[in-house]
Design an enzyme around this catalytic site. Structure first.
Site: not given
Length: 427
Positions: A144, A239, A267
């Site tokens: 994702y 990613d 994050k």
């Protein structure tokens, strides 16, 4: 467990927010029931509006690697916000953050700050297409990369949880430009590149899949992808929104010894604030506006308060032995959970990397998205609610990784394992 106020808030929210939430997995739809509403957090713990306390293994979905409300992070935020929340012009902390990222992650010779992981991945794909003059991208089942149109093709995470692997609203013409491979399948990757390699702008991958729970790469797999991209002139994009600065200081690319062309982050570099970044080779990043013709912009990108929180967090995790201790804690947790499951006669398997883990109600190993789908999700749902009732908060989906922070000490892990023993006994 009292949930009166959370129920009231969810009822109000459901009238005004789609599904009562601002991000789908928070709705608890895949595990059933209603979400609790947080009031505060400290260290390894979340506290809800009804006064319940939970050992938190979600960590705001990854940023809280040093625990919630760390005094050093809060102090940096408080000091910075005294001077203003946003300026709309460059600030010194943006430069310091760029220096930190490029020093810690050598493959990133230049970097651009954005406001989310989704912005970072969308921008990296634009750079890949702009720099190569090609249109097709490759992604992987179960990975994702945010909710950009190009990525919602056999998507994982929230889209998979809701049973919507292809989202309405994504034009078929755009989806046709996205090619999807099974993760950890050497032959499938080779075959795809042999067929259309000269049409591929970039291949984007979570080097450790964190959105089909937690799947590690097979030995040599990431190197195989690196070699294919190099051979056919496609850009390799890691990613590392989840894995960056977590599974090693320099992320998965340091842990596995791979040099991607572009990387995306989020994050941890925001310390809990909304932040993303993408970076890579200088010749690629220098094509981004205003240096070059590939356009990307963001009003709040490089926000000083977010930069302060991220820089304070990066300082904490560079302490000697930080990631070694994080890895020991992760192993202690996963080993304890597996032992408790065996004692109860439950088919159960964990996967783990420093600071992140996956839980599967099936026998191992789990090396592919198909393996992950073979997990007993109904049993996971019962386990989730049993653990929640016993004061342990896990990700409310069988397809989301869990996170361990430096605030999870021996006492928290022991309490978690005891809660699991009691819960496994009810399954």
């Amino acid at each position: 467990m009292n949930n009166t106020r959370s129920h009231e808030l969810f009822t109000r929210a459901s009238e005004l927010l789609p599904g009562g939430v601002n991000s789908p997995v928070r709705a608890f739809k895949s595990v059933g029931g209603e979400p609790f509403f947080a009031e505060r957090a400290q260290g390894a713990y979340l506290y809800d509006v009804d006064g319940n306390r939970y050992i938190d293994y979600v960590g705001s979905w990854g940023p809280m690697i040093a625990g919630h409300a760390h005094p050093q992070v809060l102090a940096a935020v408080a000091e910075t916000m005294r001077h203003g929340l946003s300026f709309g012009v460059p600030n010194a902390l943006e430069v310091t953050m760029a220096e930190a990222i490029t020093r810690i992650v050598p493959s990133c010779e230049m970097v651009r700050m954005v406001n989310s992981g989704t912005e970072a991945t969308l921008s990296a794909i634009r750079v890949a297409r702009g720099a190569t003059g090609r249109s097709r991208i490759v992604k992987f089942e179960g990975c994702y990369h945010g909710h950009g149109d190009s990525f919602l093709v056999k998507a994982g995470s929230g889209a998979l949880t809701l049973g919507l692997p292809n989202s309405p609203g994504v034009p078929s013409a755009l989806a046709d430009l996205t090619l999807t491979l099974p993760y950890n399948d050497f032959d499938a990757a080779s075959a795809l590149f042999d067929e259309v390699g000269d049409e591929i702008a970039g291949l984007i991958i979570e080097p450790i899949v964190g959105n089909a729970n937690c799947i590690l790469p097979r030995d040599g797999y990431l190197q195989h992808l690196r070699e294919l991209c190099t051979k056919y002139g496609a850009l390799l994009i890691f990613d590392e929104v989840m894995t960056g600065f977590r599974v090693a200081l320099g992320g998965a690319q340091q842990r596995y010894g791979i040099v991607p062309d572009l990387s995306t982050f989020g994050k941890i570099i925001g310390g809990g604030m909304p932040v993303g970044a993408y970076g890579g080779r200088r010749d690629l990043m220098s094509q981004v506006a205003p240096s070059g013709p590939i356009y990307q912009a963001g009003t709040l990108s490089g926000n000083p308060v977010a930069m302060a929180a991220g820089l304070a967090t990066l300082e904490l995790i560079q302490a000697p032995g930080f990631h070694d201790a994080l890895e020991r804690s992760t192993h202690a947790l996963c080993d304890g959970l597996e032992s408790a499951a065996r004692a109860a006669g439950i088919a159960f398997h964990t996967t783990r990397a420093p600071g992140m883990f996956g839980l599967y109600f099936r026998e191992g190993p789990v090396e592919s998205f198909a393996d992950a789908l073979g997990s007993d999700t109904q049993r996971f749902n019962r386990f989730f609610h049993g653990m929640l009732e016993r004061g342990v908060y896990l990700a409310p989906s069988a397809f989301e990784a869990g996170f361990v922070s430096s605030a999870h000490g021996e006492a928290e892990i022991a309490e978690t394992i005891e809660a699991a023993r009691a819960t496994f006994a009810t399954l």
